[in-house]
Write an enzyme that holds these catalytic residues in place. Structure first.
Site: not given
Ligand code: UD1
Ligand code: CA
Length: 461
Positions: A14, A21, A142, A157, A172, A388, A442
């Site tokens: 996004r 990011k 979540g 979620e 969460n 210069n 001059r």
């Molecule tokens: C997640 C939580 C959600 C919470 C929210 C808070 C889950 C399933 N959901 O959702 O309950 O309210 O965070 O912000 O955990 N990432 C990885 N590898 C992956 C996927 C994600 O490292 O395969 C990292 C992303 O880079 C990010 C973080 O995990 O920094 C959170 O991932 P994101 O996809 O943003 O989760 P949310 O949908 O926001």
């Molecule tokens: Ca997030």
């Protein structure tokens, strides 16, 4: 032992960006570095950072100082999700450790909150604790589902939630403290049968709860801390809050900021007490500003060392050093590697580049000072140019103490003006000016009496 696992492998779709990011900046520092700093300051022994998309760039930018990177394989043939991300560090999780899971995209989280989460977890002898927040607009997050006794039941979620669950305002944060042994056990049991086809770390909590483990939910004091960056709109939101935190820190340390909403100071800047910062100032990088300074409106100062009682008005100062009592601007430009001694005056439209100026020297208006070494108490008149560049290479000019460079002179480098040298206005100097010598370079003025009348007579006027 406490370890942290910081999740930063996501794609950040996004953001619509070529940059990972977590490397986007908030107040001049990458988002991820704030989370790492909070984790380190919360006395966590080992910090694991899970990287995937753009992982090499992330490692290069953040360095390996007290952090251990783990790679999450990414691409359409690989599983995805926060649970899968945590699995990448599973070999490093000790049974009797507390594992603090943090999101790499929440720059506003503080070490204070992380410490409080760990304390809550320990004092209540929880097997797992979720950091939660109450939000006016919980959509996208979540939801925390609690039972009749107000204990946490499960995390749902947004995409998997019923309408009833979507109405819950407790969310969460994505930050947890979980017993190492139980975390490893539950990671072995999660699957990806959900609306997004992902392995959810949130399912670890639900599984442990179902198996009768003690799961705590600790509500954060200030819900702003858990705001994540998923889009540029949220990036600007976090930037605004971080900016106000930074400005507040300076004000509490004795700096006057006239309009904090319109003052842009990056995280690495330090400012001495009784300095005053006017609206529109942009102060960035590793800039250090001393005491009793005035930074006037719309000044930009980048990676500079500014000593005490310096006044800067509507000017741009880059990678330079400015001594005590200097007064600069309005509309002066100091380019990299310029060094000013004490009590120097640079006025309107003076540009300085890669030059040093001694104490008490003045250039009050319209001058270009490039590649010059200038002594003390030198007067540089209006319109002086240090020439210069010959189209091929740059050369330096030396001006010794107590010299006077008359207005509209050109000093063609390489050239030297010795002590108390005096250059007449309008001169173009190509040869050395000796000590105490007046140089006039001059054409002499010629006056022709009656010339205008004669010209008109010839033209029949
Ligand atoms: C997640 C939580 C959600 C919470 C929210 C808070 C889950 C399933 N959901 O959702 O309950 O309210 O965070 O912000 O955990 N990432 C990885 N590898 C992956 C996927 C994600 O490292 O395969 C990292 C992303 O880079 C990010 C973080 O995990 O920094 C959170 O991932 P994101 O996809 O943003 O989760 P949310 O949908 O926001
Ligand atoms: Ca997030």
């Amino acid at each position: 032992m406490n370890i942290s696992i910081i999740l930063a492998a996501g794609e950040g779709t996004r953001m619509k960006s070529n940059i990972p990011k977590v490397l986007h900046n908030v107040c001049g520092k990458p988002i991820l570095s704030y989370i790492i700093d909070a984790s380190k300051k919360a006395n966590i022994d080992k910090n694991y950072v899970i990287v995937g998309h753009g992982g090499d760039k992330v490692k290069e930018k953040l360095g390996e100082d007290n952090i251990i990177f783990k790679n999450q394989p990414v691409g359409k043939d690989h599983p995805y999700g926060t649970g899968y991300a945590v699995m990448q560090a599973i070999d490093h999780i000790e049974d009797n450790s507390n594992v603090i899971i943090l999101c790499g995209d929440t720059p506003l989280i503080t070490d204070r909150t992380v410490k409080k989460l760990i304390t809550y977890h320990k004092e209540n002898q929880c097997d797992g604790t979720v950091l939660t927040a109450i939000l006016d607009n919980p959509s996208g997050y979540g939801r925390i589902v609690r039972d009749k006794n107000n204990n946490l039941l499960k995390i749902v979620e947004d995409k998997d939630a019923t309408d009833e669950e979507k109405a819950i305002r407790e969310i969460n944060s994505g930050i947890y403290c979980i017993n190492g042994k139980l975390l490893k056990y539950a990671l072995g049991k999660i699957d990806n049968k959900n609306a997004q086809g992902e392995y959810y770390i949130t399912d670890v909590i639900t599984i442990l709860k179902e198996e009768g483990r003690k799961i705590g939910a600790y509500i954060i004091d200030d819900s702003k801390e858990i705001h994540g960056v998923n889009s540029r709109v949220q990036l600007a939101f976090c930037e605004k809050i971080m900016r106000s935190r930074i400005n507040q820190r300076h004000m509490l340390e004795g700096v006057t900021i006239i309009d904090p909403e319109n003052t842009y100071i990056e995280d690495g800047v330090s400012i001495g007490k009784d300095s005053i910062i006017y609206p529109g100032a942009i102060i960035t990088g590793d800039t250090v500003i001393g005491e009793n300074c005035v930074i006037g409106q719309n000044s930009r100062i980048e990676n500079c060392k500014i000593e005490n009682k310096v006044e800067i008005y509507s000017s741009t100062i880059e990678e330079s050093i400015i001594g005590d009592g200097c007064i600069i601007g309005p509309y002066a430009h100091m380019r990299p590697n310029s060094i000013l001694g004490k009590n120097i005056r640079l006025g309107n439209f003076v540009e300085v580049k890669n030059s040093s100026l001694g104490d008490g020297t003045k250039a009050a208006h319209l001058a270009y000072i490039g590649d010059a070494d200038i002594g003390k108490n030198v007067n540089i008149g209006c319109g002086v140019i240090f020439v210069n560049y010959d189209g091929n290479s740059k050369s330096r000019t030396l001006v010794e103490d107590d010299s006077f460079i008359g207005s509209n002179s050109n000093l063609i480098a390489p050239v030297a003006v010795r002590q108390r040298g005096y250059i007449a206005a309008g001169s173009t100097i190509t040869d050395e000016v000796g000590e105490g010598c007046l140089s006039i370079a001059r054409a002499r003025q010629v006056n022709k009496d009656g010339w205008v009348d004669k010209k008109h007579h010839k033209n029949g006027k």
